[in-house]
Every structure is written in C-alpha cells, then in structure tokens.
Scaffold this motif. Structure first.
Motif: not given
Lengths: 282, 308
Positions: A79-86, A144-151
C-alpha cells in the motif's frame, strides 16, 4: 562591555544546550521505554526499568505466532509503495499542467485545487466509501491507495511552486531542440525537481504507512490488514478489554514504528526542508 | 507575457490548452469523483435515513434536528472543544519556545532538531498504545516520575477528569513539525533587525516578544490554523486507546471526540444519513473557527511589505 556581552552570550548558549539536552531526553524516552519493554518478560513490562532485568526475544517470537505479522507488513509495504508512487507521479503531472501552460480558466481551476484542501475529510468519507463499495473494492487494499492516482491538492501545490521556480529558458531551449510536451515534462521538468518529488514521496509514504482510519473503514479480514490496523486489533484482543498481554502489544508497536524511524533517517534532509517550505509558503 | 501575433496563433493556443488539460485531467477526474460528487451526495444523504443495505429514505431536516437533541453530540462537541481550546495554545506555545531555543543553540541545533522531530514519525496507533502505558495510573512511567518528587499522580487513563489533560500532555510529544516550521521562520528574521533593537536597549525577552514574534507571525498563524484543524479532527490515538471492539471496560465518555462519534455512527451503527449531517456540522464549525482566526490575524499578523 562587548567582552562581557559576548561572555554572557556564551553562558546563555550553554544553558540553552543543557535545557535542550534535557528536552531531548524527554522526547526520546518513550521510544527507549517501548523498545526496552519489548525485550522484557510479561510480568516486567510495566516495571519502567531502563534496561530489562531479564532480556528475552520471546515477545518477538510470540507476536509472529499470534498474529500474521509478515502478511501485515507485506500489505503495508504494498500500500505504501503504491500510494507514494502514484501520488508523486499524478501530482507532478497536474502541477506541471498548472505551472508551464497558460490557458483560460487556469486561475479558477487552481483555486479549486487550493479550496479542496479546506474540506474536512469527514464530509467526503461516507460517499467515498459508497463508491468503493459499489465497485466491490471494500475488503481489499485498493481504497487505501487508488485515490492517489488522481493527485493530491497539497502535493500539487508544493510541486507547482517548485516547477514555477525553474527558469523558463530551460524549457524553451528543450522545445527548440525538439522536445514534445511529454518529453519536456519527463526529461527536463522532473529531473530538475527531484528534491520536491522526494519530499512528496516521503510525506505520502509516512501518511500511508501510519493511516488507521481507512484500514478501519475498508479492511474486514485479518489477512488484509495493514500494520496500524493490525496493531489496533491486537490492542483490542490483548489490551484492557482483552487478555492483558501487553508485551504482545508493545512488541507490535515497535515493529510498526521502526520502519518510520528508518524512513526518517533515510530522508531526514527532505523531511525538514519539506515541512519548512510548507510553512513559509502557506 | 505577450506573444507576437502571427497566423496560426489561435491553433497553437488551442493546442497548448489541450496539452495542459491532458496533464491536469487526473486531478479533474479525481476532483469530480472523489470531491465534488461526494460533497453533493453527502448533502443529499444528510437529508435521508440510509443504512447502506436499503435505499436512502428522504426525511427532510430530521437528522439536523436530531443533532441538537442528541446528548452524545453535545458531549462529543464539549470534549472536542475542551481539548482544542487547551491543546492548540499550549502546543503552539511549547513549539515556539522550543524553536527559539533551537534558534539559539548554535552548532548543536541540528542534532536537537532531529531529536525533537523524531516522535512525529510515530504511527498514531502506537501513540495511543504509549498513552495507555506511560499514563497508566498505578504503574505508568509518568506517575512513577511524579512519585519521585512526592506527587500522587491521577488515574490519567480512567478518571474522566484527567483523560483529556493526559491526552493533551501526550500530544506535546509530537509538536516537532510545528517546531520545524517556526524554526524556519525564525531563521528568516534578519539578524540586523534584532541587533538594532538590542542597540536601542531592548533586553533578550523584549527583542523576542516585540521584534521576533511579530516578524514570524505569518508562520505562527499557519501553525495555529493547521493545529486547530487537526485538533478538532483528533481520531487515531484516542480511538486506539479508548474505543474499538474489545474496549468498553471503563467509561470512555470523557474520550468521545467528535470525529470518533461520527465514525461510530457511520461505520459501526451504519447511520449514514445521520453521520453525513454530523459531517456537515463539523464542516461549518471548522469554517467558523478558521474565519475567526483569519479575522484576528488581520489585526495581529504582520506581513512584510504590507502597511505596518
């Protein structure tokens, strides 16, 4: 007179250093207490001794057996890697769009970016849950992370400040050399703004690793827990309401915290400069 | 920026706008799906009864009326305001004192800054655990230390009168981020301004209060607002320590903060409509507090280049 002034100032500085030394001990002590307690047998956890009277690794073994720690850690790393990268990539794209290009409506749109920061998460929390629920993502790690795809507004703001600081000549020169829109962003803008990208990545990594609320809302099965959500379940099972195995909780707390301490020492400079910048520009 | 008028300019401009919108598109989509729609839908839900399983049932302003008659709302608001009103000024003051000390610590300040900031990295769940352990009334470290100086410490984690003061004390452990913001601002104060005040006969305290603090007031306002918004929405540490499936062995009314109650209504009782109304009340409260702070700021905050 100037000599006594200087002498007085030196004494003053010594007093300040001593006071700060004592303050630092107070700030560090909870960590030391926690780590020390994690090496004590069950009966000694509350003895407040700095050095364990009986030193034991048993608690670490027990935590590993009582709870799927490896799985929780793996979930959290993912989750952390995906959230931070995206969030770093998407926020940089958006920030670039807002800083390099001039177009009608830019000011208004950017005002919406800033305005959305004022909205408390509680207002959007329930409909957001319903969105993830309607696509069957509740119970998975995706919300937990996909919302981060949108900045994310704060990072867009931070990165835009950075992009605006780069002299336009750099980009004009690259344009003349034949760089396209994406090339300009990817090969010129991003490398020039590496420090701001690192700040974004580290901030979001910390936020994702330590997040409890989304774990409580979206995760149901113990095998999907992140480490803060897992630690909360251990507090419930072994704390005051449960079996009073505080040594388990203490040890799991250490395991939850240590990666953040490591992260801080890896990126210390960036954490400090990022936080300083947020205040000066805010 | 003026651009020379030439043929094809319109087309170039349109192409620029299209490229910009492509870059911004992730945010536009995200804003629509995860902000705009949720805000509108939350407003609608607040006028309904909704338990996720059955369709929302329109009830008009019943949920809002219920806010005023629900004793738990008054309790949660009272707890949250008590905590915020004490925690924010205390933590900003402590942060300011630490920042001033760090500013005068010379070469040692880097090390101390690291040590003071480090607790901020602790996951809030672990802070909740630490609170239960360190503030334990009978054998916690805090009362142990108090005992050494002959004081009989209270039952911080169980006595309703002491739960919030204990939580405020615990929160001071993580003032590090505020300290860094204020320290950065202090570093921006030109030394010659302070030196001039000293030559005019001001002592150290006068220089700090009359010169330095006004010059860093924008950063102070920023820290004040960020801390207030965070305090009003306190959740993680307190929920960890006092709520959850296993936890009801003692009265935790004293720790029922507003967002905790909202969370319970939404995700434990599935009263999504009522919880949405709670969320809108929170929004109004935060807006009101922030507006008041900005209004006060206009009187007390000094911006360089502004009329003094």
């Amino acid at each position: 007179m100037s000599i006594t002034t200087r002498g007085r100032r030196r004494v003053g500085r010594m007093v300040i250093v001593i006071v700060l030394g004592l303050v630092s001990v107070v700030f560090l002590y909870p960590f030391i207490w926690l780590v020390s307690a994690s090496f004590k047998p069950r009966g000694d956890v509350f003895d407040n001794a700095l050095i364990p009277r009986t030193f034991t690794w048993d608690n670490y073994v027990a935590v590993w057996q009582e709870a799927p720690m490896a799985l929780w850690l793996a979930n959290t790393v993912l989750v952390t890697a995906l959230a931070a990268t995206t969030v770093t990539l998407s926020s940089a794209l958006v920030a670039w769009g807002f800083s390099y290009y001039r177009f009608r409506g830019r000011g208004l749109l950017f005002a919406f970016v800033l305005g959305s920061m004022m909205l408390p998460g509680a207002v959007t929390m329930i409909p957001t849950f319903l969105i993830w629920n309607s696509v069957g993502a509740v119970g998975t790690l995706v919300p937990l992370w996909a919302g981060n795809l949108f900045g994310s507004a704060f990072y867009i703001f931070l990165l835009r400040q950075f992009f605006l600081g780069v002299p336009r000549d750099y980009f004009d020169a690259a344009r003349i050399d034949g760089a396209g829109h994406l090339g300009l962003f990817w090969r010129i803008a991003l490398p020039l703004c590496k420090p701001a990208l690192v700040v974004t990545f580290l901030f979001e990594a910390q936020a994702a690793w330590t997040d409890l609320m989304r774990g409580l809302i979206y995760l149901r099965d113990s095998s999907t827990f992140t480490i803060p959500r897992g630690l909360k379940s251990l507090v419930d099972a072994y704390g005051f309401g449960g079996e009073w195995h505080w040594e388990i909780i203490v040890t799991a707390s250490v395991i939850t915290t240590v990666p953040m301490i490591v992260l801080f020492f890896l990126g210390q400079r960036h954490f400090v400069s990022g936080i300083s910048a947020s205040g000066l520009k805010g | 920026m003026t651009v020379a008028v030439r043929p094809g300019l319109r087309r170039a401009r349109r192409r620029t706008a299209r490229a910009a919108l492509l870059f911004i598109s992730p945010w536009i989509i995200g804003f629509g799906v995860f902000t705009l729609w949720p805000v509108l839908y939350s407003g609608y839900l607040s006028l309904t009864d909704y338990d996720v399983i059955n369709d929302p049932r329109y009830v008009g302003f019943d949920n809002y009326a219920q806010l005023f008659s629900d004793p738990k709302v008054a309790l949660a608001l009272g707890n949250t305001l008590f905590y915020t009103v004490l925690q924010v000024p205390i933590s900003v003051f402590v942060a300011l004192v630490l920042a001033v000390l760090l500013d005068h610590a010379g070469r040692a300040s880097g090390v101390f800054r690291t040590l003071v900031f480090l607790p901020k990295m602790t996951p809030p769940v672990a802070i909740g655990v630490l609170f239960l352990l360190l503030f334990n009334g009978s054998n916690g470290l805090i009362n142990g230390v108090l005992g050494v100086v002959g004081l009989d410490g209270p039952a911080w984690t169980t006595d309703p009168a002491w739960v919030k003061p204990g939580l405020i004390l615990m929160s001071l452990w993580t003032v590090g981020a505020s300290v860094i913001v204020l320290l950065a601002a202090l570093r921006g104060v030109p030394e010659d301004v302070r030196e001039a005040a000293r030559l005019d006969g001001a002592n150290g305290l006068q220089v700090a209060v009359r010169v330095t603090v006004p010059l860093i007031s924008p950063a102070l306002l920023f820290v004040l607002i960020i801390n207030t918004i965070a305090a009003v929405q306190t959740f993680d540490e307190v929920y960890t320590a006092f709520f959850g499936s296993g936890n009801s062995t003692y009265g935790n009314d004293a720790a029922l903060f507003y967002v905790i109650y909202l969370f319970q209504q939404a995700f434990e009782f599935l009263h999504m409509g009522y919880a949405s109304a709670l969320a809108w009340l929170l929004f109004v409260i935060i807006m009101a507090i922030t507006a008041v702070q900005f209004a006060l700021a206009r009187r007390f905050v000094y911006y360089e280049g502004d009329r003094a």
